[in-house]
Design an enzyme around this catalytic site. Structure first.
Site, mmCIF file in Angstrom:
data_model
loop_
_atom_site.group_PDB
_atom_site.id
_atom_site.type_symbol
_atom_site.label_atom_id
_atom_site.label_comp_id
_atom_site.label_asym_id
_atom_site.label_seq_id
_atom_site.Cartn_x
_atom_site.Cartn_y
_atom_site.Cartn_z
ATOM 1 N N VAL A 210 -7.389 27.215 80.609
ATOM 2 C CA VAL A 210 -6.595 26.495 81.609
ATOM 3 C C VAL A 210 -6.988 26.912 83.022
ATOM 4 O O VAL A 210 -7.166 26.063 83.907
ATOM 5 C CB VAL A 210 -5.078 26.728 81.376
ATOM 6 C CG1 VAL A 210 -4.258 26.025 82.447
ATOM 7 C CG2 VAL A 210 -4.670 26.219 79.997
ATOM 8 N N GLY B 122 -12.091 21.217 68.589
ATOM 9 C CA GLY B 122 -11.475 21.992 69.675
ATOM 10 C C GLY B 122 -9.975 21.785 69.780
ATOM 11 O O GLY B 122 -9.361 22.161 70.780
ATOM 12 N N LYS C 128 8.336 26.994 72.478
ATOM 13 C CA LYS C 128 8.597 25.826 73.336
ATOM 14 C C LYS C 128 10.030 25.332 73.132
ATOM 15 O O LYS C 128 10.700 24.928 74.090
ATOM 16 C CB LYS C 128 7.599 24.715 73.018
ATOM 17 C CG LYS C 128 6.183 25.057 73.466
ATOM 18 C CD LYS C 128 5.174 24.071 72.915
ATOM 19 C CE LYS C 128 3.769 24.399 73.387
ATOM 20 N NZ LYS C 128 2.736 23.674 72.627
HETATM 21 N N1 LIG Z 1 -5.204 26.055 76.290
HETATM 22 C C1 LIG Z 1 -4.381 25.035 76.521
HETATM 23 O O1 LIG Z 1 -4.722 23.854 76.331
HETATM 24 C C2 LIG Z 1 -2.995 25.283 77.051
HETATM 25 C C3 LIG Z 1 -2.125 24.212 77.293
HETATM 26 C C4 LIG Z 1 -0.860 24.451 77.835
HETATM 27 C C5 LIG Z 1 -0.482 25.734 78.126
HETATM 28 N N2 LIG Z 1 -1.338 26.777 77.860
HETATM 29 C C6 LIG Z 1 -0.915 28.126 78.200
HETATM 30 O O2 LIG Z 1 -1.714 28.574 79.288
HETATM 31 C C7 LIG Z 1 -1.901 29.991 79.188
HETATM 32 C C8 LIG Z 1 -3.392 30.309 79.218
HETATM 33 O O3 LIG Z 1 -4.016 29.715 78.093
HETATM 34 P P1 LIG Z 1 -5.613 29.705 77.952
HETATM 35 O O4 LIG Z 1 -5.896 28.869 76.758
HETATM 36 O O5 LIG Z 1 -6.243 29.363 79.248
HETATM 37 O O6 LIG Z 1 -5.885 31.265 77.629
HETATM 38 P P2 LIG Z 1 -7.292 32.017 77.576
HETATM 39 O O7 LIG Z 1 -8.404 31.036 77.469
HETATM 40 O O8 LIG Z 1 -7.182 33.101 76.590
HETATM 41 O O9 LIG Z 1 -7.430 32.680 79.049
HETATM 42 C C9 LIG Z 1 -6.680 33.798 79.452
HETATM 43 C C10 LIG Z 1 -7.230 34.301 80.780
HETATM 44 O O10 LIG Z 1 -6.390 35.371 81.215
HETATM 45 C C11 LIG Z 1 -7.156 36.531 81.423
HETATM 46 N N3 LIG Z 1 -6.403 37.701 81.005
HETATM 47 C C12 LIG Z 1 -5.710 37.853 79.840
HETATM 48 N N4 LIG Z 1 -5.143 39.081 79.802
HETATM 49 C C13 LIG Z 1 -5.489 39.700 80.945
HETATM 50 C C14 LIG Z 1 -5.234 40.966 81.495
HETATM 51 N N5 LIG Z 1 -4.519 41.875 80.836
HETATM 52 N N6 LIG Z 1 -5.727 41.273 82.731
HETATM 53 C C15 LIG Z 1 -6.473 40.370 83.404
HETATM 54 N N7 LIG Z 1 -6.771 39.137 82.921
HETATM 55 C C16 LIG Z 1 -6.286 38.818 81.715
HETATM 56 C C17 LIG Z 1 -8.412 36.376 80.582
HETATM 57 O O11 LIG Z 1 -9.410 37.191 81.173
HETATM 58 P P3 LIG Z 1 -10.926 37.193 80.610
HETATM 59 O O12 LIG Z 1 -11.499 35.879 81.067
HETATM 60 O O13 LIG Z 1 -11.572 38.355 81.300
HETATM 61 O O14 LIG Z 1 -10.843 37.331 79.137
HETATM 62 C C18 LIG Z 1 -8.649 34.863 80.701
HETATM 63 O O15 LIG Z 1 -9.355 34.598 81.888
HETATM 64 C C19 LIG Z 1 -1.195 30.417 77.903
HETATM 65 O O16 LIG Z 1 0.097 30.864 78.218
HETATM 66 C C20 LIG Z 1 -1.124 29.134 77.095
HETATM 67 O O17 LIG Z 1 -0.028 29.123 76.205
HETATM 68 C C21 LIG Z 1 -2.580 26.581 77.339
#
Ligand SMILES: NC(=O)c1ccc[n+]([C@@H]2O[C@H](COP(=O)([O-])OP(=O)(O)OC[C@H]3O[C@@H](n4cnc5c(N)ncnc54)[C@H](OP(=O)(O)O)[C@@H]3O)[C@@H](O)[C@H]2O)c1
Length: 435
Positions: free
Chosen positions: A34, A203, A221
Site C-alpha cells: 500500500v 495476487g 474489520k
Molecule cells: N495490501 C492491501 O491491498 C491492503 C488493503 C487495505 C488495507 N491494507 C492494510 O494496509 C497495511 C499495510 O499493508 P501492506 O500490504 O502494504 O503491508 P506490507 O506490504 O507488509 O508493507 C509493510 C511496510 O511496513 C514496513 N514495516 C513493517 N514493520 C515495520 C517496522 N517495525 N519498522 C519499520 N517499518 C516497518 C515494511 O518495511 P520493509 O519494506 O522494510 O519490510 C513495509 O514497507 C496493513 O494494515 C493492511 O491491513 C492493505
C-alpha cells in the site's frame, strides 16, 4: 523504538495552521504494497488533491535492504521514527500493518498535533478506542476509511451523518480473498486448495493467507464496523469466527440447489440487549444483495431500526484502490475538524440465532430422511428444505437447510445424529432472504 510524547499545544496549533494552506507533506509509515502505491500516486498526481502533495519522509525496516527496490526519488527513507518526524510532515499515513510499532507511532503523531490516516484494521480493532480518544484530545483527525472495504468509501460519510447512520444491523462481505476462493470453488475449481492456489497466482491471496482464510481479517474489520455503527467495543476473539477451509465444491453445488451460495460473511445485530455477531462462511439465499457479489467484490448491507436497508457494493481492497482512498483521507484529514470522540460501551457479545446449512455424510448409505428429521426434531431442530442426495464421491451425502436455532442447539442435535447413525455433520450459518 523510543518516542517522545512531548505534546505541545503551540506545535499542534502551528501544525494545523500550516496544514490549512501549505503543501501537504506526508510522513509515510511503511512502503510495502500500500505504501508503494500511495507513493506512486503522489508522484503521478502531485496536485490531485488541489494542493501540492509530497512524501516528506518514509519509514521502513531497513532502507538499505538490497532485495527491495523502492522507487521513491527524492524521498528520504529511514528506519528511525525520529528522522521521519524531523522531516516536518503535516500528516502521517500509517500503512505498516500489525499492532506495534504502528500503535506507538500513531500515538506519537497525534501527540505532535499531526492528523493521521491509517489503513490498518488490526490496529483499529485492538486499539481503536485508545487512538480515537488520543486524536480527540489532541484535536486532530484520525481517518481510517481504507481499513474496511477500501474500494467502497462509506465510513467517513456515515461518521458525518449520525442520523443516516442510525443502523441496528449490518451484514457484509469484507474479505475479497475468501469471496474469490469460494466463487472459484463454486464455478471452476474442484476444491479449496486449488482455488487458493489460483487466488495466490493472481495476487488475490498472500503466500501466507491464514488471516484471510481463517476469518481473522474479517473479524477485525467487523470490530471496526461495530465500533463505528453500534458505538460498542467488542474484542475480535469474543466474536464467533470460522474460516473457509472446510467448504467443499459439493457444498457450493448443493447450496445452489437450495437456492443460494456460500459466502464469507460478517454479521452484527445490536437491536437487542446483547450484540449478536459472527464472522464466517454462510449460506446466502439468492434474493439477498450479498449473493450477487462474486470474486474479489466486497459489499455491506446496513439495516436501520425501521427495517430499511441500504446496500453498498464494489471492488474489495488492493494496493491501488487503497492508495486512492488513503489519499482522499489525507485531504480530508488536513482540512477537516476532528470528529468528536464518544466513548464506546463494552459489548456483551453472543452468537446469533440463525438458520443453518447442514452437510450430512456417511461412508455407507445415509439413514432415511424421516429418521434424520425425527432425530433432529427431538433436539429442537426443524428442517426447512433438503437437497438431493449425492453419491458421486463414494459415500452418501445430503444438505439440509434448517429453521433458526442457536449454535449450541444445532451442535447438540448434530452430535446426537452422529452418535446414533455414524454420519458426520458439518454446519454453516444461513442468512435470511432479506438483510
Ligand atoms: N495490501 C492491501 O491491498 C491492503 C488493503 C487495505 C488495507 N491494507 C492494510 O494496509 C497495511 C499495510 O499493508 P501492506 O500490504 O502494504 O503491508 P506490507 O506490504 O507488509 O508493507 C509493510 C511496510 O511496513 C514496513 N514495516 C513493517 N514493520 C515495520 C517496522 N517495525 N519498522 C519499520 N517499518 C516497518 C515494511 O518495511 P520493509 O519494506 O522494510 O519490510 C513495509 O514497507 C496493513 O494494515 C493492511 O491491513 C492493505
Amino acid at each position: 523504538l523510543t518516542v517522545a510524547h512531548d505534546t505541545l499545544a503551540g506545535a499542534r496549533a502551528a501544525g494545523v495552521l500550516r496544514a490549512s494552506r501549505a503543501e501537504i507533506r506526508i510522513g509515510l509509515l511503511g512502503v510495502g504494497h500500500v505504501g508503494s502505491a500511495v507513493a506512486r500516486l503522489v508522484f503521478a498526481r502531485p496536485h490531485a488533491l488541489g494542493r501540492r502533495v509530497r512524501i516528506a519522509s518514509a519509514l521502513v525496516r531497513d532502507p538499505l535492504e538490497p532485495s527491495r527496490t523502492r522507487a521513491l526519488p527524492g524521498v528520504s527513507l529511514t528506519s528511525d521514527p525520529r528522522a521521519l518526524f524531523a522531516a516536518a510532515p503535516t500528516v502521517v499515513v500509517e500503512v505498516l500493518g500489525g499492532l506495534e510499532p504502528a500503535r506507538t507511532l500513531v500515538l506519537e503523531a497525534l501527540a505532535r498535533g499531526l492528523p493521521v490516516v491509517t489503513a490498518n484494521k488490526a490496529l483499529l480493532a485492538y486499539h481503536g478506542e485508545e487512538l480515537l480518544e488520543a486524536a480527540a484530545s489532541a484535536g486532530v483527525p484520525l481517518r481510517y476509511e481504507a481499513s474496511v472495504i477500501a474500494g467502497v468509501p462509506f465510513l467517513g460519510t456515515f461518521a458525518r451523518r449520525p442520523l443516516a447512520a442510525d443502523v441496528t444491523c449490518l451484514t457484509g462481505i469484507v474479505n475479497g480473498t475468501t469471496n474469490y476462493i469460494l466463487t472459484e470453488i463454486g464455478e471452476s475449481h474442484p476444491d479449496y486448495a486449488s482455488a487458493l492456489a489460483q487466488a495466490q497466482h493472481h495476487g488475490f491471496a498472500e503466500p501466507d493467507s491464514s488471516k484471510d482464510v481463517d476469518g481473522l481479517d474479517a473479524v477485525e474489520k467487523l470490530v471496526v464496523l461495530i465500533r463505528q455503527f453500534a458505538r460498542l467495543r467488542a474484542a475480535p476473539d469474543a466474536i464467533e469466527t470460522t474460516g473457509i477451509r472446510q467448504i467443499t465444491a459439493a457444498d457450493l453445488v448443493h447450496a445452489g440447489e437450495l437456492g443460494g451460495s456460500i459466502k464469507p460473511v460478517v454479521y452484527a445485530d445490536w437491536s437487542g440487549a446483547a450484540l449478536a455477531a459472527f464472522a464466517g462462511p454462510a449460506f446466502v439465499p439468492r434474493p439477498h444483495p450479498l449473493a450477487a457479489l462474486r470474486g474479489v467484490s466486497n459489499g455491506i448491507c446496513l439495516r436501520d431500526g425501521a427495517g430499511s436497508v441500504l446496500s453498498l457494493a464494489g471492488p474489495g481492497a488492493g494496493p491501488d484502490i487503497t492508495a486512492v482512498t488513503v489519499l482522499d483521507d489525507v485531504l480530508e484529514a488536513v482540512v477537516a475538524k476532528p470528529v468528536r470522540f464518544s466513548a464506546a460501551c463494552i459489548a456483551s457479545v453472543r452468537p446469533p440465532s440463525s438458520r443453518w446449512l447442514v452437510r450430512i455424510t456417511s461412508s455407507g448409505a445415509l439413514p432415511f430422511g424421516a429418521d434424520v428429521a425425527d432425530l433432529l426434531a427431538s433436539h429442537g431442530i426443524w428442517i426447512e428444505r433438503t437437497s438431493t442426495r449425492d453419491t458421486r464421491h463414494g459415500g452418501d451425502a445430503q444438505w439440509l437447510l434448517t429453521y433458526p436455532s442457536v449454535r449450541d442447539r444445532i451442535g447438540a442435535a448434530t452430535a446426537a445424529l452422529s452418535a446414533a447413525t455414524g454420519c458426520s455433520a458439518f454446519c454453516v450459518r444461513a442468512l435470511e432472504e432479506q438483510p
